[in-house]
Structure formats: C-alpha cells, structure tokens
Motif scaffolding. Structure first.
Motif, short mmCIF file in Angstrom:
data_model
loop_
_atom_site.label_atom_id
_atom_site.label_comp_id
_atom_site.label_asym_id
_atom_site.label_seq_id
_atom_site.Cartn_x
_atom_site.Cartn_y
_atom_site.Cartn_z
N ARG A 79 1.93 -7.11 12.55
CA ARG A 79 3.28 -7.30 12.01
C ARG A 79 4.14 -8.12 12.99
O ARG A 79 4.87 -9.03 12.59
N TYR A 80 4.05 -7.82 14.26
CA TYR A 80 4.81 -8.57 15.27
C TYR A 80 4.34 -10.03 15.33
O TYR A 80 5.16 -10.94 15.54
N ARG A 81 3.05 -10.25 15.17
CA ARG A 81 2.55 -11.62 15.19
C ARG A 81 3.10 -12.41 13.99
O ARG A 81 3.58 -13.53 14.14
N ARG A 82 3.06 -11.80 12.81
CA ARG A 82 3.54 -12.49 11.61
C ARG A 82 5.05 -12.67 11.64
O ARG A 82 5.57 -13.73 11.28
N GLU A 87 2.54 -11.79 20.49
CA GLU A 87 1.20 -11.21 20.63
C GLU A 87 1.30 -9.89 21.39
O GLU A 87 1.91 -9.82 22.46
N LEU A 88 0.70 -8.85 20.83
CA LEU A 88 0.67 -7.54 21.46
C LEU A 88 -0.76 -7.03 21.52
O LEU A 88 -1.51 -7.18 20.56
N ASP A 89 -1.12 -6.42 22.63
CA ASP A 89 -2.40 -5.75 22.74
C ASP A 89 -2.23 -4.34 22.17
O ASP A 89 -1.51 -3.52 22.75
N GLN A 221 10.28 -11.92 22.06
CA GLN A 221 10.10 -13.35 21.83
C GLN A 221 10.40 -14.17 23.09
O GLN A 221 10.02 -15.34 23.17
N VAL A 222 11.06 -13.57 24.05
CA VAL A 222 11.36 -14.26 25.31
C VAL A 222 10.13 -14.22 26.20
O VAL A 222 9.59 -13.13 26.47
N PRO A 223 9.64 -15.36 26.68
CA PRO A 223 8.50 -15.35 27.60
C PRO A 223 8.80 -14.48 28.82
O PRO A 223 9.86 -14.60 29.44
N GLY A 224 7.89 -13.61 29.14
CA GLY A 224 8.07 -12.73 30.30
C GLY A 224 8.81 -11.45 30.01
O GLY A 224 8.96 -10.61 30.91
N ALA A 225 9.26 -11.25 28.76
CA ALA A 225 10.02 -10.02 28.45
C ALA A 225 9.16 -8.79 28.66
O ALA A 225 9.67 -7.73 29.08
N ILE A 279 -0.07 2.31 7.71
CA ILE A 279 -0.88 1.09 7.85
C ILE A 279 -0.72 0.22 6.61
O ILE A 279 -0.58 -1.01 6.71
N ILE A 280 -0.71 0.85 5.44
CA ILE A 280 -0.49 0.11 4.20
C ILE A 280 0.90 -0.52 4.21
O ILE A 280 1.08 -1.69 3.83
N ALA A 281 1.90 0.23 4.66
CA ALA A 281 3.27 -0.31 4.72
C ALA A 281 3.32 -1.57 5.57
O ALA A 281 3.93 -2.57 5.18
N LEU A 282 2.68 -1.52 6.72
CA LEU A 282 2.72 -2.65 7.64
C LEU A 282 1.88 -3.83 7.18
O LEU A 282 2.26 -4.99 7.37
N ASN A 283 0.75 -3.54 6.55
CA ASN A 283 -0.19 -4.61 6.19
C ASN A 283 0.07 -5.21 4.82
O ASN A 283 -0.26 -6.38 4.59
N GLU A 284 0.65 -4.44 3.90
CA GLU A 284 0.69 -4.87 2.51
C GLU A 284 2.08 -4.93 1.89
O GLU A 284 2.19 -5.26 0.71
N CYS A 285 3.11 -4.62 2.65
CA CYS A 285 4.45 -4.51 2.05
C CYS A 285 5.45 -5.52 2.60
O CYS A 285 6.67 -5.29 2.54
N ASP A 286 4.97 -6.64 3.14
CA ASP A 286 5.90 -7.64 3.65
C ASP A 286 6.86 -8.13 2.57
O ASP A 286 8.02 -8.45 2.86
N ASP A 287 6.42 -8.18 1.32
CA ASP A 287 7.28 -8.65 0.24
C ASP A 287 8.36 -7.63 -0.13
O ASP A 287 9.40 -7.99 -0.69
N ASP A 288 8.11 -6.36 0.17
CA ASP A 288 9.09 -5.32 -0.16
C ASP A 288 10.27 -5.32 0.80
O ASP A 288 11.39 -4.94 0.42
#
Length: 390
Positions: A79-82, A87-89, A221-225, A279-288
């Motif tokens: 979700r953070y990437r999109r 990028e998060l580990d 979003q800030v480099p080094g944050a 997981i469904i909320a995060l992966n499949e509900c971007d339109d909601d």
C-alpha cells in the motif's frame, strides 16, 4: 484510594457534553451528534465477507502474533509503495498495532522515560499529549494554527527546551485544527531531526481523507526519514474500520524492533480473522478509499456552506473528517465548553469543546462529519435559528 498515572490525568472535558447528550436523548430529544469523531460509514462488503469466512475457520481462533501476520505486513508495504512511492521492508520496517492509539501509546514507552521531553502540537488529539506523559516524560506544547509557520514555532520551542526533547510528535492532516502541510515541511523536519539527534513520530491517521486535489504527504517520502522516524497508519478512517482496531507503525527499524519487543510481553495482536480481512482491505479496496473521502467532502460542504449562510464563516478544511470553528462573535464571551453545551441545549447539536484538545483550543469548537448530509443540514438549521436570535 490513590492510583498511579491515572490520578495525574485531567478531567475528561468531553464527558460533560456526552452526559448532557445522553440525558437529552433519553428525554426524547433528537440530537444531531457532531461531537465524537466516530466514523459512521460501513466497512467495504468484501472486507466484512472475508472476516466472516475467516472467523468460521477454527484455526484462526488461536493466538496470533503481536507483530501482525506476515501477509498483513506485506500488504501495508505494498500500500505504501502504491500510494506514496515508499519502499518498506515488511519484516523490519512494519509492525501491526491494535489501532493507532495503542501503537502510539506503547511506542512512547520505548522512546521516553522520566526525565525525557517530548514536543507535541497543541491543540492536539489528547493521546498525542498524554501518551508521553503516561510514559513518564514531560511534554512541551507547541501552539498549532492553520495559518502560522508551525516549523518555526517547533524549532524555537526545541531551542528553548532543557533538557533537549528526545521525540517530536506531529500529525497532518491535523486533528482538531485540520491544518495540512506540504512535503517541504517534512523535508525541513527530517533535516532538523538529523541535525539535533531527535526522533520523529508522525501520526498519519488522515492520510487518505483529503479534498480539493490536496494529497497529504507521508513523512517517509523524504529521503532519509527512516533514519530518524516512524509513521502511524490506520484503516480506521480510510477504510471505515474504526471499531476493527487495525493500525501500523512503519519506518525506522530500530524503533519498530523496540516496540515489537515490548508488545511481545503485552499482547498477541488483533484477532486473526480481523488481520486476514484487513489484508483484503489493503490489497483490494483502493477504489473504495476515495469514495469514502468524497462522502466526507460532501458533508464538509453541507456544514461549511450552511454555517456561512447562517452568518458563521469557518475555514473549509482540506483534510480530516472535522471542521474547526472559532466561536462566533455574539457568543465570544462564552468559553468553549459553555458554548458547546449551549448548542446542545438550544440547537440540539453536539460538538466538541476546543478546550478538550488543550488550552490553545479555547475559543473554538470541533464538528465531526459523522452524520449524513440530511442530518447535518438539519443541525445547521438549528444552529441558524440560534444565531438569528443573538
């Protein structure tokens, strides 16, 4: 009998408004409740369906993990990437919490102790102030407003504080003032934190509730944050899942590992079916998510436009599910609790008194956009009648 910590908490200012509201409703009065910021919109159906399916599986009835399921942490990272291009580990830079409130409270237990100082904006969502206090730290408050240079205020407060603050807490879009910032603010803040060896905690509760083309930036979003800070993210508002208690802390791996160690002693995480449904909320509900935000935008416009027609001009917020309003001139002799009770008694509208968010909130009230358009319009009519009698 004396108790530790809770005896030092101030009286809960909102309790009086809640008590009077309940009394009125028991007496049959139709109260428009714009006080408590409790989202009323339903959770997306596919999330609820997944919860029901997962709850029927007895394997999901056992203890879960205090860090959160691996697939849930991966979904947050995705979700953070999109959403933010960050990028998060998921193994080291993401941890699930039982809502953002629990995450912030326990995070403060590992970041501060007696003798430490935290800088916190004020007016403030109360847990931002009292989480450090409950951890034993001293809080230095930085006055927040929608038109002031908050970063300059913060830097000045840091310079005047001794001992030097160990943590800076921020939250944008901001509850209750609805103040917003651009990415430049976080660029300044990260540079400041690195130069002064201070940790950053950003509560991003309203990451997805924004209007009129405004897109709230993430601290990360800030480099080094991630070298100096973490961010709290939640599904409560964006996915209308407030009662599900699903939040996350993301960012600095050392801070997250410390929180994970503490939580391993305190809890086993949220009920596993809730995590699976999330997981469904995060992966499949971007339109909601934008649809939910648009409901709050419509409600904002009904309230702000209606108050303007009644002669009460208030700023039109660009984010959050609130409207922060200065008490109108004819009633400026009242304090915020008195005015909130006045609106409840005379207009049948419940609002939150500004003093409940700290001394700097005096002179304001907060409207929560948690009734539908028609009910908000009804509340505005009641307020207009009160203002016309002034």
């Amino acid at each position: 009998m004396q108790f530790r910590r809770v005896d030092n908490l101030p009286p809960y200012v909102f309790a009086e408004v809640n008590r009077r509201k309940l009394e009125a409703r028991r007496a049959g009065v139709d109260v428009i409740d714009l006080g408590f910021g409790n989202p009323d919109l339903p959770t997306p159906d596919r999330v609820v369906d997944k919860l029901a399916e997962a709850a029927r599986n007895p394997r999901n009835h056992r203890y879960s993990s205090s860090r959160g399921l691996p697939n849930l942490r991966r979904a947050v990272a995705d979700r953070y990437r999109r959403r933010f291009g960050v990028e998060l580990d998921p193994d080291t830079e993401v941890i699930a919490t039982i809502g953002a409130k629990e995450g912030l409270s326990h995070l403060m237990w590992v970041l501060v102790q007696p003798g430490d100082v935290a800088l916190v904006p004020e007016p403030s969502y109360p847990i931002h102030i009292y989480a450090p206090i409950l951890a034993g730290a001293e809080v230095r408050r930085v006055q927040m407003s929608t038109d002031a240079d908050f970063f300059a205020r913060l830097a000045d407060a840091f310079a005047r504080s001794w001992p030097r603050p160990r943590v800076i807490v921020t939250s944008f879009p901001h509850n209750p003032t609805t103040a917003v910032v651009e990415l430049e603010f976080f660029e300044q803040l990260v540079a400041f934190a690195k130069a002064n060896e201070v940790m950053l905690v950003h509560d991003f509760a309203y990451a997805d509730i924004a209007f009129d083309g405004y897109e709230p930036p993430s601290l990360l979003q800030v480099p080094g944050a991630k070298d100096v800070g973490v961010e709290l993210y939640t599904l409560s508002k964006s996915h209308s899942m407030a009662g599900w208690r699903v939040g996350f802390v993301v960012g600095n791996p050392e801070m997250i590992e410390a929180l994970a160690q503490l939580k391993s002693y305190l809890d086993y995480g949220t009920f596993q079916p809730i995590q699976i449904a999330s997981i469904i909320a995060l992966n499949e509900c971007d339109d909601d998510v934008p649809k939910i935000a648009d409901v709050y935008r419509r409600r904002r416009d009904v309230l702000v436009d209606g108050l303007a027609r009644a002669g009460w001009d208030v700023p039109r917020p660009r984010g959050t599910m609130f409207v922060w309003a200065e008490i109108p001139g004819p009633f400026s002799h009242m304090d915020s609790l008195e005015f909130a009770l006045f609106l409840l008694d005379e207009a049948k509208v419940a609002v939150s008194p500004g003093i409940g968010f700290g001394p700097s909130g005096e002179g304001f009230v907060r409207f929560a956009l948690v009734e539908n358009d028609q009910r908000i319009a009804q509340g505005v009519r009641g307020i207009r009648q009160v203002l016309q009698r002034a």
